[in-house]
Design a protein around this motif. Sequence first.
Motif, short mmCIF file in Angstrom:
data_model
loop_
_atom_site.label_atom_id
_atom_site.label_comp_id
_atom_site.label_asym_id
_atom_site.label_seq_id
_atom_site.Cartn_x
_atom_site.Cartn_y
_atom_site.Cartn_z
N PHE A 22 0.82 -1.21 0.00
CA PHE A 22 0.00 0.00 0.00
C PHE A 22 0.85 1.27 0.00
N ILE A 25 3.53 6.08 3.51
CA ILE A 25 2.79 7.31 3.80
C ILE A 25 3.47 8.09 4.91
N LYS A 58 0.95 10.29 0.45
CA LYS A 58 1.78 9.21 -0.07
C LYS A 58 3.16 9.76 -0.42
N ILE A 69 -3.82 12.12 1.19
CA ILE A 69 -4.80 11.08 1.52
C ILE A 69 -5.84 11.63 2.50
N THR A 100 -7.74 6.70 9.10
CA THR A 100 -7.45 6.72 7.66
C THR A 100 -7.04 5.35 7.12
N LEU A 101 -6.33 4.57 7.92
CA LEU A 101 -5.78 3.30 7.42
C LEU A 101 -6.84 2.35 6.85
N ASP A 103 -9.61 2.95 5.28
CA ASP A 103 -9.99 3.41 3.94
C ASP A 103 -8.87 3.15 2.94
N LEU A 104 -7.64 3.32 3.39
CA LEU A 104 -6.50 3.08 2.51
C LEU A 104 -6.41 1.60 2.14
N LYS A 107 -8.98 0.56 -0.28
CA LYS A 107 -8.88 1.32 -1.53
C LYS A 107 -10.08 2.26 -1.70
N VAL A 109 -9.97 5.58 -1.02
CA VAL A 109 -9.32 6.88 -0.85
C VAL A 109 -9.23 7.59 -2.19
N PHE A 111 -7.08 10.33 -3.85
CA PHE A 111 -5.84 11.09 -3.67
C PHE A 111 -6.00 12.49 -4.26
#
Length: 226
Positions: A22, A25, A58, A69, A100-101, A103-104, A107, A109, A111
């Motif tokens: 991933f 970040i 990122k 992000i 946030t993690l 959602d990251l 996928k 998110v 950008f």
Amino acid sequence: DIIVVMGYGLLLPKFILQLPRFGCINIHVSLLPRWRGAAPIEHAILNGDKITGLTIFKLIEKLDAGPIIARDSIAIDPHIDKNDLTTLLNSKGTKLLISTLPDLFNKNVEFEIQKEDMATHASKITTEMRKLDFNQDALTVYNRIRAFAPQPSAWFVFNKERIKIIKAKLREGACEPSTIVNDQFHIGCNNGIICPTIVQREGKKPMKIDEFLRGFDFAVGQKINA
């Protein structure tokens, strides 16, 4: 799966950026693209910013320039110092990362590309940047004290001795800039007065102004940095 970086002053090489699934970040303590670089908190206070915050972005091969992000903003209390603002931002940064993690990883998110024409740079802090100039506007001097408190501290020279101001109050008043205006060691500036409350002499520990006054020889009307 992911590499999380905060407060790391070097660029990660390309092969590391490509390792995690991933990506890599960074949690940066400003609202990017404002105050990219090594000292965003200090520069925000120095500049008299009303708002700052955190940005998770990122990492790419350019400093603090990767796609955004997530962000979270906070108001800057006009009397907060660097240490307390750092503590506040670190606490909020942890919460922002945790939220946030997921959602990251899922996928989920979008950008946001940073706007290069809005970027400002927070350069590394030098000794000279911490020197106080009491010929400046009093608010500018006050912000410089807050930006470096409690360490490494803003400083000035009096009778060939370097003295740090760790904490001070800002007072209205018209007087001669860069001059001691009373027996409490208040210092005149342009459009105001700086009233030190905690100071540190060379080779000594920080002390409250009352203790400083008991063992320090000066006269009202003397010049600072002369």
